[in-house]
Design an enzyme around this catalytic site. Structure first.
Site, PDB file in Angstrom:
ATOM      1  N   GLY A  86     -11.798  48.897   2.438  1.00 33.11           N
ATOM      2  CA  GLY A  86     -10.481  49.334   2.898  1.00 33.11           C
ATOM      3  C   GLY A  86      -9.416  48.306   2.585  1.00 33.11           C
ATOM      4  N   TYR A 149      -2.137  53.505   7.010  1.00 38.40           N
ATOM      5  CA  TYR A 149      -3.468  53.081   7.461  1.00 38.40           C
ATOM      6  C   TYR A 149      -3.973  53.995   8.582  1.00 38.40           C
ATOM      7  CZ  TYR A 149      -7.106  49.855   9.128  1.00 38.40           C
ATOM      8  OH  TYR A 149      -8.299  49.285   9.510  1.00 38.40           O
TER       9      TYR A 149
END
Length: 242
Positions: A86, A149
Site C-alpha cells: 500500500g 486512502y
C-alpha cells in the site's frame, strides 16, 4: 496438509507490517515469498531472513501475473495470499491532484483485483486457499487529508466480503485485518506532535507493533481458521470499538 507444505506470498513484504507478516508465516512453517517495488531494503531483508523476494508493481495487472508465475515456478502453487502492499499520498481533497488519487486507488485497492484474479483460479482448482487483505482503521473512521486512502481501504473491506461469498464453497477463506496506528516507518515519519496526539486517543496508550498485526495474519493463514471468512478484524488498541 501441514503449513510446511503451504506456500504464502506477502505483497509489500520486505518492510513494516509486510516484513513482520512474512517472518511470522516463515516461523509457522510456510514457504514464504515477499514482493516489493523499488527501495533498498529487499536485499537486506532476504539476507537477514532467507525469504526470497520478487520485484513487481502490484498496480500493474500484467506485472502481477508475471510475478506470481515466477513465485510459483520457484516455490510452488500459492496457498496463502497476504495483500499488504500500500501507499499513501495524503492531501486535503481541495488540494489533491488526480495523480495522487489514482496512485493510492490503483495500489491499495486495484492490487486486490490484480493479485486475486491471478491466484484465485488455482485456489479454486485445488479447493483450498487463504486470502488476507490489509485494510486500516481509517476505512471506518475517516481521516482528514486521506480521502483517497480511506476510500481505497473501505473498498478493500467490501472486496473482502464479496470475494469471501464467491469463494467459500471452494474451501477458500477471505478475511481482512484493519490495523490502527502501528509503529512503522509510515507512522514514525509523521511529526512527533501528531504522533503524540494519535497516541492520546488510543485507549491502550501506545502505538501497535508490527508483530501484533503479524500474529493475526498467521492465525488467519492457518489450517485452524477454516470457519472464519468475510470478516474484518479491528486490531487498533481500542481506537475504534464496536
Amino acid at each position: 496438509m501441514s503449513s510446511s507444505s503451504r506456500v504464502a506470498l506477502v505483497t509489500g513484504g520486505e518492510r513494516g507490517l509486510g516484513a513482520a507478516a512474512a517472518k511470522a508465516l516463515r516461523d509457522a512453517g510456510f514457504e514464504v515469498a515477499a514482493s516489493y517495488l523499488g527501495g533498498d531494503k529487499a536485499d537486506a531483508f532476504h539476507k537477514a531472513t532467507g525469504i526470497p523476494v520478487f520485484e513487481w508493481d502490484v498496480s500493474d495487472f500484467d506485472a502481477c501475473g508475471a510475478g506470481i508465475a515466477r513465485v510459483e515456478e520457484e516455490l510452488g502453487p500459492i496457498d496463502v495470499l497476504v495483500n499488504n502492499a500500500g501507499v499513501n499520498k495524503d492531501r486535503m481533497l481541495h488540494k489533491m491532484d488526480r495523480a495522487d488519487w489514482d496512485a493510492v486507488i490503483d495500489v491499495d485497492l486495484g492490487s486486490m483485483f490484480n493479485m486475486c484474479r491471478h491466484i484465485i483460479p488455482g485456489m479454486r482448482k485445488r479447493e483450498y486457499g487463504r486470502v488476507i487483505n490489509i485494510s486500516s482503521v481509517n476505512a471506518a473512521n475517516g481521516q482528514a487529508g486521506q480521502t483517497n486512502y480511506c476510500a481505497a481501504k473501505a473498498g478493500v473491506e467490501g472486496f473482502t466480503r464479496a470475494l469471501a461469498r464467491e469463494s467459500v464453497f471452494k474451501g477458500i477463506t477471505v478475511n481482512a485485518i484493519s490495523p490502527g496506528y502501528v509503529e512503522t516507518a509510515m507512522v514514525t515519519a509523521m511529526p512527533q506532535k501528531i504522533i503524540d496526539n494519535i497516541v492520546a486517543q488510543i485507549p491502550v496508550g501506545r502505538l501497535g507493533q508490527p508483530d501484533e498485526i503479524a500474529h493475526w495474519v498467521r492465525l488467519l493463514a492457518s489450517e485452524d481458521a477454516g470457519f472464519v471468512t468475510g470478516a474484518t478484524f479491528p486490531i487498533n488498541g481500542g481506537l475504534r470499538m464496536g
